[in-house]
Design an enzyme around this catalytic site. Structure first.
Site, PDB file in Angstrom:
ATOM      1  N   ARG A  13      -0.079   9.541   2.754  1.00 15.40           N
ATOM      2  CA  ARG A  13      -0.393  10.811   1.851  1.00 15.40           C
ATOM      3  C   ARG A  13      -0.877  11.680   2.990  1.00 15.40           C
ATOM      4  NH1 ARG A  13      -5.827   9.800   1.691  1.00 15.40           N
ATOM      5  NH2 ARG A  13      -6.650   7.752   2.072  1.00 15.40           N
ATOM      6  N   ARG A  26       1.248   9.387  -5.508  1.00 12.23           N
ATOM      7  CA  ARG A  26       1.260   8.836  -4.490  1.00 12.23           C
ATOM      8  C   ARG A  26       1.974   7.542  -3.835  1.00 12.23           C
ATOM      9  NH1 ARG A  26      -3.782   8.926  -3.924  1.00 12.23           N
ATOM     10  NH2 ARG A  26      -5.578   7.387  -4.169  1.00 12.23           N
ATOM     11  N   ARG A  77       1.007  -1.140   0.070  1.00  7.67           N
ATOM     12  CA  ARG A  77       0.175  -0.014   0.013  1.00  7.67           C
ATOM     13  C   ARG A  77       0.959   1.568   0.368  1.00  7.67           C
ATOM     14  NH1 ARG A  77      -3.888   2.013   4.849  1.00  7.67           N
ATOM     15  NH2 ARG A  77      -4.833   3.779   3.339  1.00  7.67           N
ATOM     16  N   HIS A  78       0.615   2.192  -0.840  1.00  2.00           N
ATOM     17  CA  HIS A  78       1.161   3.663  -0.414  1.00  2.00           C
ATOM     18  C   HIS A  78       0.786   3.984   0.571  1.00  2.00           C
ATOM     19  CE1 HIS A  78      -2.332   5.694   0.433  1.00  2.00           C
ATOM     20  NE2 HIS A  78      -3.186   5.594  -0.433  1.00  2.00           N
ATOM     21  N   HIS A 130      -2.694  -0.214  -3.346  1.00  3.66           N
ATOM     22  CA  HIS A 130      -3.625   0.803  -2.397  1.00  3.66           C
ATOM     23  C   HIS A 130      -4.567  -0.154  -0.958  1.00  3.66           C
ATOM     24  CE1 HIS A 130      -4.056   4.596  -5.078  1.00  3.66           C
ATOM     25  NE2 HIS A 130      -3.896   3.494  -5.953  1.00  3.66           N
ATOM     26  N   ASP A 131      -4.892  -0.059  -0.387  1.00  3.75           N
ATOM     27  CA  ASP A 131      -5.588  -0.510   0.597  1.00  3.75           C
ATOM     28  C   ASP A 131      -6.590  -1.115  -0.161  1.00  3.75           C
ATOM     29  OD1 ASP A 131      -7.008   1.179   0.422  1.00  3.75           O
ATOM     30  OD2 ASP A 131      -7.677   1.597   2.531  1.00  3.75           O
ATOM     31  N   SER A 132      -6.866  -1.135  -1.331  1.00  4.19           N
ATOM     32  CA  SER A 132      -8.447  -1.870  -1.798  1.00  4.19           C
ATOM     33  C   SER A 132      -7.752  -2.801  -2.592  1.00  4.19           C
ATOM     34  CB  SER A 132      -9.070  -0.496  -2.156  1.00  4.19           C
ATOM     35  OG  SER A 132      -8.043  -0.825  -3.317  1.00  4.19           O
TER      36      SER A 132
END
Length: 387
Positions: A20, A90, A16-17, A284-286
């Protein structure tokens, strides 16, 4: 602990980034949920921050040490590292900082497909299909996951805490709905080429908690984190559960997980056939939640971290080869910074490592050394190849 009978053959790290700034559309509706003024940030909306970049450098440095401990050390001529990120600032910046920390000076390209700020379909949870049949399947999944509204009942104390933090009763949102925060109607937003969402109490709660977490991880002064209205870790633990349940229902439930994760699973499957020993994907978290749901991993609670998909966290999908039999085995670990490490901006290394948590597959046996057979995992990947 390292087992000398198993050699790490290949790893795909899905990150995950890093930290942010809040997203613009999120802040716009959060302004209606409180009479308080949200803080301003020094970076554009949704961008990796300077602090976020520094923490990813630390993480990259640690990962190179961890990989070297497993016998993977890139040579100058053949780094054997492949990097691919979603085409957002990000995610691309996170990949760049990880590589700077891990392999500064090596000629390693951070690949991304589109101009910055255009979503790559591999990482995009937007709906490719909004048919009534798919929508009904999603609603059935949510209902099944939320038997007898148990989730919302369990979240009631968290909503009370969050409502007090926001001073929701004095907000324009309260003036509009005239009901407790938890009772704002929840509606599934389901439209082709847009991200699915659970609008109402869940989206508001998850977004507010996300904004507070970003303040905390960014080490804002205590009086500026949620306006100084979060007093202890127990409150954090309760309110973060709102965000966890949102991610669970919108990303991890069966139908949406399979819909969102097919392309990333196919990418991982392809990378496992390539020569590169180390593959870094940044999304991403998704991305992580849908992948874990689609590949049928067990539910989990990460030690020393309240989020189930923590910011900057890395899912390491590892293929090992047994030294005597030559057989391949699988292990998945979540490698992530603890709540405290993120807040304190701690340097990561062998003496202060991030947390490692082994994830378990449903309906697959572990051997006595704590590994799955590679075939058991490969079968799950192959389900998506024809789609």
């Amino acid at each position: 602990m390292k087992n000398n009978h198993y050699r790490l053959d290949k790893v795909v790290i899905l990150s995950r980034h890093g930290i942010r700034t809040p997203l613009q559309n999120t802040l716009e509706f959060l302004e209606q949920a409180t009479p308080f003024k949200w803080p301003t940030w020094q970076h554009p909306y949704g961008y990796l921050t300077t602090r976020g970049g520094a923490l990813e450098v630390y993480f990259g440095h640690y990962l190179s040490q961890w990989l070297e401990n497993h016998g993977i050390k890139p040579s100058v001529t053949m780094p054997e590292v492949f990097v691919y990120a979603n085409s957002l600032q990000r995610t691309v910046a996170t990949a760049q900082f990880i590589i700077a920390g891990a392999y500064a000076g090596y000629d390693i390209t951070v690949n991304h497909k589109y101009p910055i700020e255009k979503m790559d379909p591999i990482f995009d949870p937007s709906l490719r299909d909004d048919s009534p049949e798919l929508k009904q399947a999603v609603l059935s999944d949510i209902e099944e996951t939320n038997k007898a509204e148990a989730i919302f009942k369990n979240l009631a104390p968290a909503y009370e805490i969050l409502s007090d933090i926001l001073d929701y009763r004095h907000s324009t949102l309260y003036a509009q709905y005239q009901c407790p925060l938890a009772d704002i109607p929840i509606k599934l937003h389901f439209k082709k080429n847009e991200e699915p969402a659970l609008l109402g109490a869940l989206a508001i709660g998850a977004s507010a908690v996300d904004a507070f977490l970003l303040q905390y991880y960014s080490a804002f002064p205590q009086e500026q984190i949620a306006w100084g209205r979060i007093n202890d870790l127990a409150q954090w633990q309760q309110i973060v559960e709102i965000r966890n349940q949102y991610v669970n229902l919108i990303c991890h439930t069966k139908t949406l997980a399979k819909h969102s994760a097919t392309l990333i699973i196919n990418t991982i499957s392809d990378l496992m056939q390539q020569q590169n020993k180390v593959n870094l994907l940044v999304g991403h978290d998704s991305t992580i939640a849908s992948l874990l749901g689609a590949l049928n991993f067990e539910s989990y609670q990460l030690p020393n971290q309240f989020e189930t998909t923590p910011i900057g966290g890395k899912l390491a999908l590892q293929r090992f080869q047994h030294s005597s039999t030559g057989e391949y085995f699988f292990k998945a670990e979540y490698i992530y910074q603890s709540f405290e490490q993120l807040y304190n901006g701690q340097v990561l290394d062998a003496n202060n490592p991030p947390e490692h948590f082994q994830l378990k597959l449903k309906d697959a046996p572990l051997n006595s050394d704590g590994f799955y057979t590679w075939k058991d995992f490969e079968k799950r990947l192959n389900i998506y190849q024809a789609k």
